[in-house]
Design a protein around this motif. Sequence first.
Motif, PDB file in Angstrom:
ATOM      1  N   GLY A 292      -6.178   6.010   9.037  1.00  0.00           N
ATOM      2  CA  GLY A 292      -7.280   5.956   9.995  1.00  0.00           C
ATOM      3  C   GLY A 292      -8.378   5.023   9.522  1.00  0.00           C
ATOM      4  O   GLY A 292      -8.268   4.369   8.475  1.00  0.00           O
ATOM      5  N   GLU A 293      -9.447   4.938  10.272  1.00  0.00           N
ATOM      6  CA  GLU A 293     -10.550   4.052   9.911  1.00  0.00           C
ATOM      7  C   GLU A 293     -11.067   4.394   8.516  1.00  0.00           C
ATOM      8  O   GLU A 293     -11.441   5.528   8.238  1.00  0.00           O
ATOM      9  N   GLY A 294     -11.046   3.410   7.626  1.00  0.00           N
ATOM     10  CA  GLY A 294     -11.459   3.643   6.251  1.00  0.00           C
ATOM     11  C   GLY A 294     -10.476   4.450   5.440  1.00  0.00           C
ATOM     12  O   GLY A 294     -10.804   4.938   4.353  1.00  0.00           O
ATOM     13  N   GLY A 295      -9.223   4.595   5.938  1.00  0.00           N
ATOM     14  CA  GLY A 295      -8.222   5.406   5.267  1.00  0.00           C
ATOM     15  C   GLY A 295      -7.814   4.847   3.914  1.00  0.00           C
ATOM     16  O   GLY A 295      -8.040   3.670   3.597  1.00  0.00           O
ATOM     17  N   PHE A 296      -7.211   5.705   3.127  1.00  0.00           N
ATOM     18  CA  PHE A 296      -6.877   5.375   1.744  1.00  0.00           C
ATOM     19  C   PHE A 296      -6.095   4.068   1.631  1.00  0.00           C
ATOM     20  O   PHE A 296      -6.435   3.190   0.827  1.00  0.00           O
ATOM     21  N   TYR A 297      -5.052   3.910   2.437  1.00  0.00           N
ATOM     22  CA  TYR A 297      -4.201   2.728   2.304  1.00  0.00           C
ATOM     23  C   TYR A 297      -4.788   1.488   2.957  1.00  0.00           C
ATOM     24  O   TYR A 297      -4.248   0.384   2.762  1.00  0.00           O
ATOM     25  N   LEU A 298      -5.850   1.627   3.690  1.00  0.00           N
ATOM     26  CA  LEU A 298      -6.482   0.450   4.290  1.00  0.00           C
ATOM     27  C   LEU A 298      -7.570  -0.124   3.390  1.00  0.00           C
ATOM     28  O   LEU A 298      -8.039  -1.235   3.625  1.00  0.00           O
ATOM     29  N   ARG A 299      -7.951   0.614   2.357  1.00  0.00           N
ATOM     30  CA  ARG A 299      -9.035   0.123   1.495  1.00  0.00           C
ATOM     31  C   ARG A 299      -8.671   0.050   0.018  1.00  0.00           C
ATOM     32  O   ARG A 299      -9.352  -0.619  -0.762  1.00  0.00           O
ATOM     33  N   GLU A 300      -7.587   0.717  -0.400  1.00  0.00           N
ATOM     34  CA  GLU A 300      -7.257   0.806  -1.815  1.00  0.00           C
ATOM     35  C   GLU A 300      -6.071  -0.069  -2.185  1.00  0.00           C
ATOM     36  O   GLU A 300      -5.176  -0.300  -1.365  1.00  0.00           O
ATOM     37  N   ARG A 301      -6.057  -0.548  -3.431  1.00  0.00           N
ATOM     38  CA  ARG A 301      -4.895  -1.229  -3.992  1.00  0.00           C
ATOM     39  C   ARG A 301      -3.980  -0.180  -4.598  1.00  0.00           C
ATOM     40  O   ARG A 301      -4.367   0.515  -5.541  1.00  0.00           O
ATOM     41  N   PRO A 302      -2.764  -0.011  -4.072  1.00  0.00           N
ATOM     42  CA  PRO A 302      -1.880   1.051  -4.567  1.00  0.00           C
ATOM     43  C   PRO A 302      -1.652   1.013  -6.072  1.00  0.00           C
ATOM     44  O   PRO A 302      -1.557   2.063  -6.712  1.00  0.00           O
ATOM     45  N   SER A 303      -1.548  -0.185  -6.656  1.00  0.00           N
ATOM     46  CA  SER A 303      -1.245  -0.283  -8.086  1.00  0.00           C
ATOM     47  C   SER A 303      -2.333   0.319  -8.957  1.00  0.00           C
ATOM     48  O   SER A 303      -2.105   0.628 -10.127  1.00  0.00           O
ATOM     49  N   ARG A 304      -3.513   0.511  -8.386  1.00  0.00           N
ATOM     50  CA  ARG A 304      -4.598   1.142  -9.147  1.00  0.00           C
ATOM     51  C   ARG A 304      -4.348   2.636  -9.326  1.00  0.00           C
ATOM     52  O   ARG A 304      -4.852   3.250 -10.270  1.00  0.00           O
ATOM     53  N   HIS A 305      -3.559   3.217  -8.445  1.00  0.00           N
ATOM     54  CA  HIS A 305      -3.450   4.671  -8.407  1.00  0.00           C
ATOM     55  C   HIS A 305      -2.120   5.218  -8.901  1.00  0.00           C
ATOM     56  O   HIS A 305      -2.058   6.362  -9.349  1.00  0.00           O
ATOM     57  N   PHE A 306      -1.038   4.455  -8.803  1.00  0.00           N
ATOM     58  CA  PHE A 306       0.245   4.972  -9.262  1.00  0.00           C
ATOM     59  C   PHE A 306       1.174   3.818  -9.614  1.00  0.00           C
ATOM     60  O   PHE A 306       1.020   2.700  -9.143  1.00  0.00           O
ATOM     61  N   ARG A 307       2.142   4.133 -10.481  1.00  0.00           N
ATOM     62  CA  ARG A 307       3.086   3.146 -10.983  1.00  0.00           C
ATOM     63  C   ARG A 307       4.371   3.246 -10.181  1.00  0.00           C
ATOM     64  O   ARG A 307       4.928   4.329  -9.999  1.00  0.00           O
ATOM     65  N   THR A 308       4.864   2.114  -9.715  1.00  0.00           N
ATOM     66  CA  THR A 308       6.115   2.071  -8.962  1.00  0.00           C
ATOM     67  C   THR A 308       7.098   1.162  -9.689  1.00  0.00           C
ATOM     68  O   THR A 308       6.744   0.465 -10.645  1.00  0.00           O
ATOM     69  N   SER A 309       8.318   1.140  -9.222  1.00  0.00           N
ATOM     70  CA  SER A 309       9.319   0.241  -9.812  1.00  0.00           C
ATOM     71  C   SER A 309       8.874  -1.207  -9.691  1.00  0.00           C
ATOM     72  O   SER A 309       9.106  -2.023 -10.589  1.00  0.00           O
ATOM     73  N   VAL A 310       8.242  -1.536  -8.576  1.00  0.00           N
ATOM     74  CA  VAL A 310       7.797  -2.914  -8.340  1.00  0.00           C
ATOM     75  C   VAL A 310       6.742  -3.315  -9.349  1.00  0.00           C
ATOM     76  O   VAL A 310       6.771  -4.428  -9.901  1.00  0.00           O
TER      77      VAL A 310
END
Length: 325
Positions: free
Chosen positions: A15-33
Amino acid sequence: MWPTWRAAMERALYGEGGFYLRERPSRHFRTSVSASPIFAEAVLTILADVDARLGRPSRIDLVDVGAGEGTLVRHVLDLAPPSLAARLAITAVDLADRPPGLPEAITWAAAPPGSITGLVIANEWLDNVPLDFAEQTADGPRLVLVDPATGEERLGPPPEPADAEWLERWWPLPAVGLRAEIGRSRDEAWAGVVTRIVRGRAIAIDYAHPVDNRPLCGTLTGYRDGSVVPPIPDGTCDITAHVALDACAAAAERARGFSTASTTLTTQREALRALGMTGARPLLALAHTDPRTYLRALARSSQEAELIDPGGLGSFGWLSQDIEL
């Protein structure tokens, strides 16, 4: 007003200002990528196989659904040999804004192309597709409602008939108090991607569980700054739940009308080992004869070991489905 978890997750994440619209995922969790660029090597190997099966067409698609910061497609584009790169049409699909510095050769879009010939990768996408939760009561399953500000829950009405049917088939609740995550929204999301493929392969990669071993109380989890936090859907953290990949596979098969022979369900460990990743350390003798080569090989073996670790990234489920290949 107490919304369902699906509605609360939708607002909190997208939604407006939602987590995935404002945050860089790599800052919060480690993925295979983000763990290693050699994951992109594995994807490139799969892409080359699909390309060969398609007869090396003049154009081949690579679609990354839930692309995040575009890291995977950047790496693949860098690694692709010129003969493939010249024919490669890359689409990174995400609702966030296009990352700065993304190569112009990569198309950034909010939805996959309408027609795809090639490879679709969805790495840790389905676990963030919002879904509802149900709890078994003496009167049958009831939806779980949530206060988005606090995470406090209460029981609501029964699931709609389609969700009740999904529960009965894919996540039956044999006792009062047990909970299920109603994955029908994920089924529809995955089938919606697969139906866009004219010819090619679709791969979904996520933490998963099979129908004969669903977790008794679900897998709802929050992440922030690399740590597990209470899953409060207020937009301050990632909200995730593991995926019933077997149900997603069946939904795509129904939507496309292809057979289970075209579907493979395995683990990341087995999938990457089949592509040659072993995590084996180089022989120590090499350290004496060629120290630099030894150190490079040692670093690579460490990265491979992380990607296939059965207690970590290697335990991810891999759903692979071929369409007209």
